[in-house]
Design a protein around this motif. Sequence first.
Motif, PDB file in Angstrom:
ATOM      1  N   THR A 112       1.075  -1.159  -0.169  1.00  0.00           N
ATOM      2  CA  THR A 112       0.283   0.144   0.116  1.00  0.00           C
ATOM      3  C   THR A 112       0.534   1.091  -0.294  1.00  0.00           C
ATOM      4  O   THR A 112       1.711   1.374   1.168  1.00  0.00           O
ATOM      5  CB  THR A 112      -0.813   0.285   1.407  1.00  0.00           C
ATOM      6  N   THR A 113       0.297   1.754  -0.982  1.00  0.00           N
ATOM      7  CA  THR A 113       1.230   3.535  -0.948  1.00  0.00           C
ATOM      8  C   THR A 113       0.604   4.765  -1.037  1.00  0.00           C
ATOM      9  O   THR A 113      -0.375   4.095  -2.180  1.00  0.00           O
ATOM     10  CB  THR A 113       2.543   3.830  -2.345  1.00  0.00           C
ATOM     11  N   THR A 114       1.119   5.652  -0.210  1.00  0.00           N
ATOM     12  CA  THR A 114      -0.349   6.526  -0.487  1.00  0.00           C
ATOM     13  C   THR A 114       0.656   8.328  -0.139  1.00  0.00           C
ATOM     14  O   THR A 114       2.097   7.960   0.250  1.00  0.00           O
ATOM     15  CB  THR A 114      -0.457   6.921   1.222  1.00  0.00           C
ATOM     16  N   VAL A 115       0.528   8.921  -0.598  1.00  0.00           N
ATOM     17  CA  VAL A 115       1.124  10.538  -0.557  1.00  0.00           C
ATOM     18  C   VAL A 115       0.394  11.139   0.488  1.00  0.00           C
ATOM     19  O   VAL A 115      -0.922  11.152   0.789  1.00  0.00           O
ATOM     20  CB  VAL A 115       0.909  11.477  -1.612  1.00  0.00           C
ATOM     21  N   GLU A 116       0.669  11.773   1.877  1.00  0.00           N
ATOM     22  CA  GLU A 116       0.098  12.438   2.459  1.00  0.00           C
ATOM     23  C   GLU A 116       0.668  13.731   2.434  1.00  0.00           C
ATOM     24  O   GLU A 116       1.445  13.940   2.220  1.00  0.00           O
ATOM     25  CB  GLU A 116       0.533  11.979   4.699  1.00  0.00           C
ATOM     26  N   GLY A 117      -0.738  14.523   2.570  1.00  0.00           N
ATOM     27  CA  GLY A 117      -0.162  15.752   2.384  1.00  0.00           C
ATOM     28  C   GLY A 117      -0.368  16.678   1.024  1.00  0.00           C
ATOM     29  O   GLY A 117      -0.806  18.346   0.873  1.00  0.00           O
ATOM     30  N   GLY A 118      -0.019  16.127  -0.349  1.00  0.00           N
ATOM     31  CA  GLY A 118      -0.876  16.283  -1.519  1.00  0.00           C
ATOM     32  C   GLY A 118       0.860  17.066  -2.247  1.00  0.00           C
ATOM     33  O   GLY A 118       1.614  16.525  -1.122  1.00  0.00           O
ATOM     34  N   VAL A 122       2.659   9.380  -6.027  1.00  0.00           N
ATOM     35  CA  VAL A 122       3.783   8.258  -6.176  1.00  0.00           C
ATOM     36  C   VAL A 122       3.034   7.457  -6.878  1.00  0.00           C
ATOM     37  O   VAL A 122       1.595   7.038  -7.091  1.00  0.00           O
ATOM     38  CB  VAL A 122       3.282   7.687  -4.735  1.00  0.00           C
ATOM     39  N   ASN A 123       3.884   6.637  -7.272  1.00  0.00           N
ATOM     40  CA  ASN A 123       3.327   5.372  -8.751  1.00  0.00           C
ATOM     41  C   ASN A 123       4.537   4.267  -8.572  1.00  0.00           C
ATOM     42  O   ASN A 123       5.689   4.001  -8.483  1.00  0.00           O
ATOM     43  CB  ASN A 123       3.885   5.978  -9.906  1.00  0.00           C
ATOM     44  N   PRO A 124       3.250   2.974  -8.443  1.00  0.00           N
ATOM     45  CA  PRO A 124       2.314   2.638  -8.170  1.00  0.00           C
ATOM     46  C   PRO A 124       1.536   3.597  -7.361  1.00  0.00           C
ATOM     47  O   PRO A 124       2.130   3.305  -5.818  1.00  0.00           O
ATOM     48  CB  PRO A 124       1.543   1.570  -8.393  1.00  0.00           C
ATOM     49  N   ALA A 125       0.272   3.644  -7.253  1.00  0.00           N
ATOM     50  CA  ALA A 125      -0.256   4.300  -6.237  1.00  0.00           C
ATOM     51  C   ALA A 125      -2.026   3.992  -5.350  1.00  0.00           C
ATOM     52  O   ALA A 125      -2.420   2.921  -6.382  1.00  0.00           O
ATOM     53  CB  ALA A 125      -1.268   5.617  -6.510  1.00  0.00           C
ATOM     54  N   VAL A 183       4.339   5.799   2.876  1.00  0.00           N
ATOM     55  CA  VAL A 183       3.770   6.789   3.231  1.00  0.00           C
ATOM     56  C   VAL A 183       5.128   8.429   2.812  1.00  0.00           C
ATOM     57  O   VAL A 183       6.259   7.784   3.508  1.00  0.00           O
ATOM     58  CB  VAL A 183       3.356   6.715   4.684  1.00  0.00           C
ATOM     59  N   VAL A 184       4.270   8.386   1.531  1.00  0.00           N
ATOM     60  CA  VAL A 184       6.026   9.824   1.319  1.00  0.00           C
ATOM     61  C   VAL A 184       4.871  11.290   1.487  1.00  0.00           C
ATOM     62  O   VAL A 184       3.577  11.095   1.274  1.00  0.00           O
ATOM     63  CB  VAL A 184       6.030   9.691   0.266  1.00  0.00           C
ATOM     64  N   SER A 185       5.118  12.130   2.305  1.00  0.00           N
ATOM     65  CA  SER A 185       5.056  13.240   2.597  1.00  0.00           C
ATOM     66  C   SER A 185       5.953  14.534   1.687  1.00  0.00           C
ATOM     67  O   SER A 185       7.138  14.261   1.419  1.00  0.00           O
ATOM     68  CB  SER A 185       4.531  13.820   3.645  1.00  0.00           C
ATOM     69  N   TYR A 186       5.507  15.343   1.713  1.00  0.00           N
ATOM     70  CA  TYR A 186       6.757  16.538   0.492  1.00  0.00           C
ATOM     71  C   TYR A 186       6.936  17.947   0.919  1.00  0.00           C
ATOM     72  O   TYR A 186       5.587  18.243   1.578  1.00  0.00           O
ATOM     73  CB  TYR A 186       6.019  16.607  -1.157  1.00  0.00           C
ATOM     74  N   GLY A 187       7.827  18.826   0.986  1.00  0.00           N
ATOM     75  CA  GLY A 187       7.598  19.844   1.935  1.00  0.00           C
ATOM     76  C   GLY A 187       8.623  20.719   0.657  1.00  0.00           C
ATOM     77  O   GLY A 187       9.006  20.239   0.209  1.00  0.00           O
ATOM     78  N   LYS A 188       8.288  22.316   1.506  1.00  0.00           N
ATOM     79  CA  LYS A 188       8.638  22.696  -0.026  1.00  0.00           C
ATOM     80  C   LYS A 188      10.082  22.877   0.198  1.00  0.00           C
ATOM     81  O   LYS A 188      10.614  22.892   1.007  1.00  0.00           O
ATOM     82  CB  LYS A 188       8.557  23.850   0.780  1.00  0.00           C
ATOM     83  N   ASP A 189      10.877  23.152  -0.736  1.00  0.00           N
ATOM     84  CA  ASP A 189      12.013  23.088  -1.471  1.00  0.00           C
ATOM     85  C   ASP A 189      12.774  24.163  -2.367  1.00  0.00           C
ATOM     86  O   ASP A 189      12.272  24.161  -3.695  1.00  0.00           O
ATOM     87  CB  ASP A 189      12.664  21.733  -1.980  1.00  0.00           C
ATOM     88  N   GLU A 190      12.221  25.681  -1.463  1.00  0.00           N
ATOM     89  CA  GLU A 190      13.048  26.229  -2.063  1.00  0.00           C
ATOM     90  C   GLU A 190      13.416  26.661  -3.246  1.00  0.00           C
ATOM     91  O   GLU A 190      13.857  27.212  -4.914  1.00  0.00           O
ATOM     92  CB  GLU A 190      12.960  27.964  -1.447  1.00  0.00           C
ATOM     93  N   ASN A 191      15.351  26.491  -2.933  1.00  0.00           N
ATOM     94  CA  ASN A 191      16.802  26.799  -3.804  1.00  0.00           C
ATOM     95  C   ASN A 191      16.667  24.845  -4.202  1.00  0.00           C
ATOM     96  O   ASN A 191      17.797  25.145  -4.408  1.00  0.00           O
ATOM     97  CB  ASN A 191      17.596  26.695  -2.363  1.00  0.00           C
ATOM     98  N   GLU A 192      15.455  23.693  -4.525  1.00  0.00           N
ATOM     99  CA  GLU A 192      15.909  22.779  -4.765  1.00  0.00           C
ATOM    100  C   GLU A 192      16.709  22.033  -4.636  1.00  0.00           C
ATOM    101  O   GLU A 192      17.871  21.630  -5.399  1.00  0.00           O
ATOM    102  CB  GLU A 192      15.312  22.980  -6.381  1.00  0.00           C
ATOM    103  N   ASN A 193      17.665  22.078  -3.120  1.00  0.00           N
ATOM    104  CA  ASN A 193      19.316  20.885  -3.208  1.00  0.00           C
ATOM    105  C   ASN A 193      18.553  19.972  -2.383  1.00  0.00           C
ATOM    106  O   ASN A 193      19.041  19.308  -2.036  1.00  0.00           O
ATOM    107  CB  ASN A 193      19.410  22.053  -2.304  1.00  0.00           C
TER     108      ASN A 193
END
Length: 195
Positions: A112-118, A122-125, A183-193
Motif C-alpha cells: 500500500t503506497t500513499t502520499v500524505e498532504g499532497g 507516488v507510482n504505483p498509488a 507513506v511519502v510526504s513532500y515539503g517546500k524546497d525553494e532552493n531545489e537542493n
Amino acid sequence: KKKKNNIPDDEEHFTVTTRAGENGSVDPEGETTVDFDGELKVTIDPEEGYTIKSLKVDNEELTTEGESREEYVTNGYTFTEIREDHTLEVTFGVDRNENNIPDDEEEHFIITTTVEGGNGSVNPAGESEMIKGESLEVTMTPEEGYAIKSLKVDGEELTTESESRDGLTPYTFSNITRDHTLVVSYGKDENENNI
C-alpha cells in the motif's frame, strides 16, 4: 495383464489423444497412432507468462497444487510401452513470476503506497497485489518546488533531517514475503537542493 485379442502384436495400433487449453500448446496435438509397445513423447509449451495449470493423463491429475510444473514444462510427458489408447489433457494458468507455479496457487501480499498532504505523487498509488518473491519499484515525484520531506516504509522513517533526499526514489521492495506500506510526504524546497 493384457487379454488375448487374437491380433498379432505387430499389426496392433493404439491412439493417443492430446489436447491443450488456451495460452499454450502440445505437440503432437490431436490423435496420434502408435504401434504396440510403442512410445510417444508429448511436448508441452506454455506461452510467455503462463505455465501448466493442470496435466491429466488418462483423466488422472499429475500436478499438485502449489508445486512447480517445471519438470513437465522442460521434459513434456512420455507414454511408454503403449498397449491401450491413452489421453493427455493440459490447461495453462498465469505465471507472472515465472516459477512454473500458477499465480492463483501462490501466496499474495498487498503493498500500500500513499502520499500524505499532497504536493506530489507516488507510482504505483494505492494497493498493489504482489506474488510471493516478486519485487515492486515505487517512484515518488514531488511537484515543482517541493522535495520528499518524509518517507516511511512499514512505519519506519527513512529520511534524516538536513540530508539530501537524492537516492530515495525509486524505492524497491525486493523478494516480497509479507504486506508492506509506504507513506511519502513532500515539503517546500525553494532552493531545489532536495532538502
